[in-house]
Design a protein around this motif. Structure first.
Motif, PDB file in Angstrom:
ATOM      1  N   SER A 534      -9.468 -23.175  -3.206  1.00  0.00           N
ATOM      2  CA  SER A 534     -10.734 -23.351  -3.526  1.00  0.00           C
ATOM      3  C   SER A 534     -10.492 -24.517  -4.678  1.00  0.00           C
ATOM      4  O   SER A 534     -10.248 -24.013  -5.632  1.00  0.00           O
ATOM      5  CB  SER A 534     -10.691 -22.043  -4.292  1.00  0.00           C
ATOM      6  OG  SER A 534     -11.954 -21.891  -4.209  1.00  0.00           O
ATOM      7  N   THR A 535     -11.810 -25.302  -4.021  1.00  0.00           N
ATOM      8  CA  THR A 535     -12.394 -26.522  -5.183  1.00  0.00           C
ATOM      9  C   THR A 535     -12.974 -25.951  -5.958  1.00  0.00           C
ATOM     10  O   THR A 535     -14.191 -25.125  -5.580  1.00  0.00           O
ATOM     11  CB  THR A 535     -12.053 -27.513  -4.885  1.00  0.00           C
ATOM     12  OG1 THR A 535     -13.119 -27.201  -3.853  1.00  0.00           O
ATOM     13  CG2 THR A 535     -10.511 -28.168  -3.793  1.00  0.00           C
ATOM     14  N   LEU A 536     -13.246 -26.999  -7.127  1.00  0.00           N
ATOM     15  CA  LEU A 536     -14.045 -26.903  -8.427  1.00  0.00           C
ATOM     16  C   LEU A 536     -15.851 -26.943  -7.810  1.00  0.00           C
ATOM     17  O   LEU A 536     -16.684 -26.534  -8.205  1.00  0.00           O
ATOM     18  CB  LEU A 536     -13.648 -27.404  -9.411  1.00  0.00           C
ATOM     19  CG  LEU A 536     -14.548 -28.020 -10.939  1.00  0.00           C
ATOM     20  CD1 LEU A 536     -14.900 -26.318 -11.200  1.00  0.00           C
ATOM     21  CD2 LEU A 536     -14.445 -28.497 -12.305  1.00  0.00           C
ATOM     22  N   ARG A 577     -24.330 -21.843 -12.636  1.00  0.00           N
ATOM     23  CA  ARG A 577     -22.653 -21.583 -13.510  1.00  0.00           C
ATOM     24  C   ARG A 577     -22.384 -21.066 -12.427  1.00  0.00           C
ATOM     25  O   ARG A 577     -23.091 -19.943 -11.769  1.00  0.00           O
ATOM     26  CB  ARG A 577     -23.515 -20.404 -14.273  1.00  0.00           C
ATOM     27  CG  ARG A 577     -22.584 -20.082 -15.294  1.00  0.00           C
ATOM     28  CD  ARG A 577     -22.665 -18.809 -16.024  1.00  0.00           C
ATOM     29  NE  ARG A 577     -23.924 -19.371 -17.459  1.00  0.00           N
ATOM     30  CZ  ARG A 577     -24.633 -19.118 -17.376  1.00  0.00           C
ATOM     31  NH1 ARG A 577     -25.145 -18.590 -16.771  1.00  0.00           N
ATOM     32  NH2 ARG A 577     -26.042 -19.281 -18.581  1.00  0.00           N
ATOM     33  N   SER A 578     -20.927 -20.961 -12.388  1.00  0.00           N
ATOM     34  CA  SER A 578     -19.577 -20.310 -11.439  1.00  0.00           C
ATOM     35  C   SER A 578     -19.963 -20.396  -9.982  1.00  0.00           C
ATOM     36  O   SER A 578     -19.626 -19.174  -8.951  1.00  0.00           O
ATOM     37  CB  SER A 578     -19.944 -18.409 -12.121  1.00  0.00           C
ATOM     38  OG  SER A 578     -19.569 -18.650 -13.775  1.00  0.00           O
ATOM     39  N   LYS A 579     -20.375 -21.453  -9.262  1.00  0.00           N
ATOM     40  CA  LYS A 579     -20.324 -22.209  -8.181  1.00  0.00           C
ATOM     41  C   LYS A 579     -19.512 -22.060  -7.286  1.00  0.00           C
ATOM     42  O   LYS A 579     -19.158 -22.803  -6.785  1.00  0.00           O
ATOM     43  CB  LYS A 579     -21.874 -22.599  -7.683  1.00  0.00           C
ATOM     44  CG  LYS A 579     -23.416 -22.113  -8.617  1.00  0.00           C
ATOM     45  CD  LYS A 579     -24.184 -21.393  -8.175  1.00  0.00           C
ATOM     46  CE  LYS A 579     -24.967 -20.734  -7.818  1.00  0.00           C
ATOM     47  NZ  LYS A 579     -25.626 -19.613  -6.911  1.00  0.00           N
ATOM     48  N   TYR A 580     -19.084 -21.649  -7.876  1.00  0.00           N
ATOM     49  CA  TYR A 580     -17.518 -21.817  -7.230  1.00  0.00           C
ATOM     50  C   TYR A 580     -16.171 -20.344  -6.729  1.00  0.00           C
ATOM     51  O   TYR A 580     -16.246 -19.420  -7.834  1.00  0.00           O
ATOM     52  CB  TYR A 580     -16.187 -22.716  -7.970  1.00  0.00           C
ATOM     53  CG  TYR A 580     -16.128 -22.537  -9.218  1.00  0.00           C
ATOM     54  CD1 TYR A 580     -15.790 -21.786  -9.898  1.00  0.00           C
ATOM     55  CD2 TYR A 580     -17.285 -23.420 -10.326  1.00  0.00           C
ATOM     56  CE1 TYR A 580     -15.194 -21.768 -11.143  1.00  0.00           C
ATOM     57  CE2 TYR A 580     -17.558 -22.898 -11.290  1.00  0.00           C
ATOM     58  CZ  TYR A 580     -16.519 -22.184 -12.379  1.00  0.00           C
ATOM     59  OH  TYR A 580     -16.108 -22.036 -13.439  1.00  0.00           O
ATOM     60  N   PHE A 581     -15.290 -20.301  -6.146  1.00  0.00           N
ATOM     61  CA  PHE A 581     -14.092 -19.114  -6.010  1.00  0.00           C
ATOM     62  C   PHE A 581     -13.178 -19.548  -6.381  1.00  0.00           C
ATOM     63  O   PHE A 581     -12.403 -20.719  -6.469  1.00  0.00           O
ATOM     64  CB  PHE A 581     -13.821 -19.111  -5.160  1.00  0.00           C
ATOM     65  CG  PHE A 581     -14.966 -18.550  -4.478  1.00  0.00           C
ATOM     66  CD1 PHE A 581     -15.712 -17.240  -4.151  1.00  0.00           C
ATOM     67  CD2 PHE A 581     -15.278 -19.329  -3.353  1.00  0.00           C
ATOM     68  CE1 PHE A 581     -16.877 -17.048  -3.416  1.00  0.00           C
ATOM     69  CE2 PHE A 581     -16.263 -19.632  -2.104  1.00  0.00           C
ATOM     70  CZ  PHE A 581     -17.294 -18.268  -2.076  1.00  0.00           C
ATOM     71  N   THR A 582     -13.049 -18.891  -7.856  1.00  0.00           N
ATOM     72  CA  THR A 582     -10.996 -18.924  -8.638  1.00  0.00           C
ATOM     73  C   THR A 582     -10.035 -17.309  -8.326  1.00  0.00           C
ATOM     74  O   THR A 582      -8.707 -18.180  -8.970  1.00  0.00           O
ATOM     75  CB  THR A 582     -11.817 -17.847 -10.035  1.00  0.00           C
ATOM     76  OG1 THR A 582     -11.771 -16.868 -10.306  1.00  0.00           O
ATOM     77  CG2 THR A 582     -12.279 -18.923 -11.065  1.00  0.00           C
ATOM     78  N   THR A 583     -10.564 -16.777  -6.941  1.00  0.00           N
ATOM     79  CA  THR A 583      -9.153 -16.453  -6.285  1.00  0.00           C
ATOM     80  C   THR A 583      -9.631 -16.172  -4.505  1.00  0.00           C
ATOM     81  O   THR A 583     -10.802 -15.781  -4.672  1.00  0.00           O
ATOM     82  CB  THR A 583      -9.011 -15.367  -7.045  1.00  0.00           C
ATOM     83  OG1 THR A 583      -8.171 -14.525  -6.249  1.00  0.00           O
ATOM     84  CG2 THR A 583      -9.989 -14.252  -7.360  1.00  0.00           C
ATOM     85  N   VAL A 594     -10.648 -13.661   2.054  1.00  0.00           N
ATOM     86  CA  VAL A 594     -11.732 -13.008   1.089  1.00  0.00           C
ATOM     87  C   VAL A 594     -11.915 -13.171   0.002  1.00  0.00           C
ATOM     88  O   VAL A 594     -10.238 -14.463  -0.514  1.00  0.00           O
ATOM     89  CB  VAL A 594     -11.681 -11.673   1.648  1.00  0.00           C
ATOM     90  CG1 VAL A 594      -9.925 -11.385   0.329  1.00  0.00           C
ATOM     91  CG2 VAL A 594     -12.277 -11.143   0.292  1.00  0.00           C
ATOM     92  N   ALA A 595     -12.823 -13.990  -0.884  1.00  0.00           N
ATOM     93  CA  ALA A 595     -12.648 -14.550  -2.684  1.00  0.00           C
ATOM     94  C   ALA A 595     -13.493 -14.263  -3.199  1.00  0.00           C
ATOM     95  O   ALA A 595     -15.141 -13.657  -2.961  1.00  0.00           O
ATOM     96  CB  ALA A 595     -13.985 -16.098  -1.790  1.00  0.00           C
ATOM     97  N   GLY A 596     -13.482 -14.991  -4.385  1.00  0.00           N
ATOM     98  CA  GLY A 596     -14.128 -14.079  -5.513  1.00  0.00           C
ATOM     99  C   GLY A 596     -13.691 -14.719  -6.821  1.00  0.00           C
ATOM    100  O   GLY A 596     -13.412 -15.722  -7.063  1.00  0.00           O
ATOM    101  N   GLY A 597     -14.776 -14.587  -7.559  1.00  0.00           N
ATOM    102  CA  GLY A 597     -14.845 -15.866  -8.911  1.00  0.00           C
ATOM    103  C   GLY A 597     -15.448 -15.422 -10.230  1.00  0.00           C
ATOM    104  O   GLY A 597     -16.121 -13.818 -10.620  1.00  0.00           O
TER     105      GLY A 597
END
Length: 945
Positions: A534-536, A577-583, A594-597
């Motif tokens: 997952s990228t920024l 803001r926070s338009k990406y996944f961190t996990t 499955v992805a969340g952020g």
């Protein structure tokens, strides 16, 4: 793979704020956890969380005496009525003011709420009434207090209730307008009255104030000095009647004080046992016996205030809740032991990890604690506190007996989950804050990375020695991941590269995979052939590990459901803001991701088709930043800021609520809502090894989403008239399955047993196979209880039922064995005990059979001796000898023959009379000419036990 996941449970949070409520049977405890309600079954050792959500944190909850309706109210006065049995939301309602107390009447027909200076009594919705637009009908509003009402307490007959207020008074009200003369004010306290109680006879009232004063009130006459006048007028009966009707009122008959260093926070009273439980601001709680005011016990649950206390109907279990640290205790005061002792994480959860069998989840938090949660029961099994700083990551070894954790304190620790102890500590050559961790599938090597340096450290688990440091990255290490099939290590860094390492290879030179944006997290497919990052810039990119080529790319920016903060002056749609996944995490089959952020959404993707399968909303709690979508211009002040950001704690009437010891701007180490506003986020997410569930560590707690197998359709659970007569009619029509289910729905033991025993043997297998799943456990439990009560009746019949049920539903029972533990244990216990009895009977019959065998051999030997004597006699007379009887004795001989046959065919073998006749050489023949004695002896030898 199935994608119909639904919210099933909330772990990691056991109590947030509000009141605790016991069910009528005293076995279940309801606890508010933020904007949800959790139910803890203290007997079956399991818990669940209702799926519905409030817009704000829940302030009060109440359960009617019948255990069918649950009413919860949030901080703004918005109420939700829920069917407690089916967990279905029935109605939403707004009381338009904050509710300080909520109580159902004992008969269940009304409920009272304390709103501001008034008490509102509403009729409980009932299905027997006509259908109407608004199920909430207000009965009456009671006024009289000059300050905020703090509590409402009903009498046992539901005719009266007492209200307490901050105006230092209590008031008695009657439910019916015909008894309006009952209304009276009880004054005399010098501080806020927090609670009032009726005793069991309703002749004594206890009122308690915040300063620790307990007053006892009784309905008596006004004391006076009229004794002399009474003696002079004894002769006049009419005057005596007037003297007996002197006015009565509620008066103080006793005053008691707690003499504590802290003020009273909460209290409850058990009328049948006269037990008073008091909680204080310093974490202390006491038990008193009234009306003598005898101190029974004095204990402490910590240094934080006891916010709520509740007692079950039997008076044995006490429930305490402390919102400061999220503590929940259930205490049995007679045995002085804890039934339940749980506490959530002090800070936000950073990481989670499933055990290899999927039965446990481990969470790590900023408070330095590691907690092990049982997925089925929902309870915390163990807490590790050895880390001195934030725990950043946790990983299981392949067999699930060893757990590894990394922390900002510069250590990697290994935990033994059999003995629950720390047996290894791994450190680097210098003090480094580790933020990522990975464990080799074989369990021999553990690696960790840090944002302080650009190296990956490798340790041996056996020796705890630092083996190597992998260099090559030109930026801080963000994440590490091992595959499950081989020892391939993948690492990601801030230098926009991914590197694949072979830990046990001779050469550690690897070619990096270039990424267009910063890598936030990565995960490897279980077969070690693909990895996803997952990228920024909001993309999820899938690469082939062997060829280092890109396979799939998913644009997640469109799917992320962001939210606005209170200080934002724009809606969530215009927020970047926070338009990406961190996990992110792979499923067990590698087909789903499955992805969340740091946002309010969890997205599930089909990798091969690069499409969104489902999106979950983490929370609807508006007390958190990032959950609101639209801008509320009505709350914008002239300064351009939201009115919710204004600190109004200084306007509280209680001194304890005005005090603030927190550090300004502190985001960690202090859960005070005044210093900061929590942000909704998902810090870690992972699929269960069985792919039937996944867990997400969020701001609200540990959210468990599972495939919806809990609610199974029952075709008989419909709105029809089910009575014992109808059940018996159905049984007479030989509709055995329908009759059995109807009997279970009525829950009458005699009726269940009657239907159960009326089912023929030939239909047992068919009824067992067609029995709905929801009744399998109940039927097994019924058979277990039946075997325990009636030991040797219909033993084989019950065994046939058990075998048929296990054959038809064995797979489901094995998959959900935790639901059938109690019923199977009953049957196993009985079978074990009966098995011992059968062995004893077999041993006794074995010795008896040996005796019969020996008797047969002795008899045959005697017959051989008789035959030898007869042959010798025949030789002596030199001719054939035929023994005959006279004709007159024929009837007698036949009678003797019949008796002898009965004796020889009996259980205890041939009689002595028969042996005597055989010795005399008399042989009786039947009509077929066969020897009866030999036949009977053979019958004896063939006896089976």
């Amino acid at each position: 793979m199935k994608s119909d996941f639904r919210f099933s449970n909330l772990l990691g949070t056991v109590y947030r704020e509000g009141n605790l409520v016991f069910s009528e049977d005293g076995t279940k405890l309801l606890s508010p956890v933020g904007n949800r309600v959790s139910c803890f079954d203290l007997v079956q050792n399991r818990s669940f969380t209702f799926s519905y959500e409030h817009r704000k944190n829940i302030a009060r909850i109440a359960l009617n005496k019948q255990g069918t309706l649950l009413l919860s109210v949030d901080e703004d006065g918005r109420a939700i009525l829920v069917n407690f049995v089916s967990r279905t939301v029935l109605h939403h309602f707004n009381f338009k003011d904050s509710v300080r107390d909520l109580q159902f009447s004992p008969d269940g027909h009304y409920f009272a709420i304390a709103c501001s200076r008034f008490i509102q009594v509403w009729k409980t919705p009932d299905y027997t009434e006509d259908r109407q637009f608004s199920p909430f009908v207000r009965h009456r509003v009671y006024a009289g207090h000059y300050a905020e009402v703090t509590s409402v307490t009903w009498s046992s007959d539901s005719r009266f209730f007492i209200s307490t207020s901050k105006d230092m008074t209590s008031r008695i009200f009657s439910l019916q307008s015909s008894e309006k003369d009952v209304a009276m004010t009880l004054a005399g306290h010098r501080d806020n009255v927090i609670k009032a109680f009726f005793n069991s006879t309703q002749e004594i009232i206890y009122t308690m104030s915040k300063d620790g004063a307990l007053f006892q009130w009784e309905y008596t006459e006004k004391p006076g000095d009229d004794d002399e006048e009474d003696e002079e007028e004894d002769e006049d009966s009419e005057n005596e009647d007037t003297e007996d009707t002197k006015p009565k009122s509620w008066r103080i008959t006793a005053k008691n004080f707690f003499h504590s260093d802290s003020k009273v926070k909460c209290a409850t009273f058990h009328a049948s046992s006269n037990l008073l439980v008091v909680g204080f601001y310093n974490g202390e709680f006491r038990l008193y016996e009234l009306p003598d005011f005898n101190l029974i016990q004095q204990l402490s649950m910590g240094q934080n205030a006891v916010d709520t206390v509740s007692i079950n109907n039997s008076g044995e279990w006490l429930a305490f809740g402390s919102s400061k640290l999220g503590q929940l205790l259930v205490y049995e005061w007679q045995s002085e032991s804890y039934i339940l002792k749980q506490q959530g994480h002090f800070d936000s959860t950073n990481a989670l990890c499933y055990s290899p069998d999927g039965s446990r989840v481990v969470t790590a938090s900023d408070d330095g604690k590691i907690k092990i949660w049982d997925v089925i029961s929902g309870f915390c099994l163990m807490t590790f506190t050895e880390h001195t700083s934030s725990v950043t990551d946790v990983k299981f070894a392949k067999k699930g007996q060893v757990l590894f954790s990394s922390s900002l304190d510069g250590t990697i620790r290994a935990w033994d989950l059999i003995r629950f102890r720390n047996f290894r500590v791994f450190t680097a050559t210098e003090r480094i804050q580790f933020n990522s961790l990975a464990v080799d599938p074989s369990g021999e090597v553990v690696v960790a990375g840090s944002q302080d340096t650009f190296e990956i450290y490798v340790w041996s688990v056996q020796t705890a020695q630092l083996l190597d440091s992998l260099t090559g990255h030109e930026g801080p290490i963000s994440c590490l991941a091992f595959g499950q099939e081989n020892s391939v290590l993948a690492s990601a860094s801030w230098d926009k590269t991914i590197r694949i390492w072979n830990i046990f290879g001779r050469s550690q030179t690897v070619e990096p995979i270039e990424i267009e944006s910063d890598v936030l997290c990565l995960t490897m497919r279980p077969d070690c052939k693909e990895l996803a990052v997952s990228t920024l810039d909001g993309h999820i990119v899938v690469y082939d590990i062997e060829d280092a080529r890109q396979l799939h790319i998913i644009d997640g920016k469109r799917d992320i459901l962001g939210g606005r903060y209170l200080e934002d002056r724009f809606s969530a749609k215009n927020s970047a803001r926070s338009k990406y996944f961190t996990t992110i995490n792979y499923s067990f089959d590698g087909l789903t991701l499955v992805a969340g952020g740091n946002n309010n959404s969890i997205c599930m993707y089909d990798i091969s088709n690069e499409v969104l399968l489902k999106r979950f909303t983490v929370s609807q709690n508006m007390t958190l930043n990032g959950t609101q979508q639209m801008l509320n211009s009505g709350k914008i002040t002239d300064a351009g800021t939201s009115s919710d950001l204004i600190d109004r704690d200084g306007e509280n009437s209680d001194v304890e609520d005005r005090l603030d010891n927190s550090l300004p701007g502190s985001h960690k180490g202090d859960p005070s809502l005044r210093s900061y506003r929590p942000e909704i986020r998902v810090n870690s997410i992972q699929f269960s090894p069985t792919s039937s569930a996944f867990a997400a560590a969020s701001t609200e707690g540990l959210l468990i989403y599972s495939v919806d197998n809990t609610i199974i359709f029952d075709p008989f659970d419909l709105d029809i008239d089910i009575t014992p007569e109808a059940t018996l009619e159905t049984l007479a029509e030989q509709e055995f399955l329908t009759a059995l289910v109807m009997a279970f729905r009525l829950n009458e033991e005699y009726l269940i047993q009657k239907v159960y025993e009326a089912i023929p043997l030939n239909d047992i297998k068919l009824v067992s196979s067609d029995l709905p799943i929801v009744y399998v456990d109940r039927l097994l439990g019924f058979i277990g209880n039946l075997l325990t009560k009636y030991e040797n009746q219909h033993f084989e019949y019950n065994l046939l039922w058990i075998r048929s049920i296990l054959s038809a539903h064995g797979k489901y029972i094995n998959a959900y064995k935790h639901e059938f533990v109690s019923s199977l244990r009953l049957i196993q216990r009985f079978l074990g005990r009966v098995g011992k009895d059968v062995v004893k009977v077999g041993k006794r019959n074995g010795y008896f059979l040996d005796y019969l065998q020996v008797s047969k051999e002795l008899k045959n030997q005697e017959e051989d001796d008789v035959d030898d004597d007869v042959d010798g006699a025949e030789d002596y007379v030199n001719g054939d000898v035929v023994l005959q009887d006279d004709d007159d004795d024929d009837d007698k001989d036949e009678e003797m023959t019949g008796d002898e046959e009965n004796d020889e065919s009996g259980w205890f073998g041939p009689s002595s009379n028969g042996n005597k006749k055989a010795a005399n050489g008399i042989v009786f023949e039947n009509s077929n000419g066969e020897d009866d004695s030999d036949e009977d002896s053979d019958d004896v030898s063939d006896i089976e036990v």
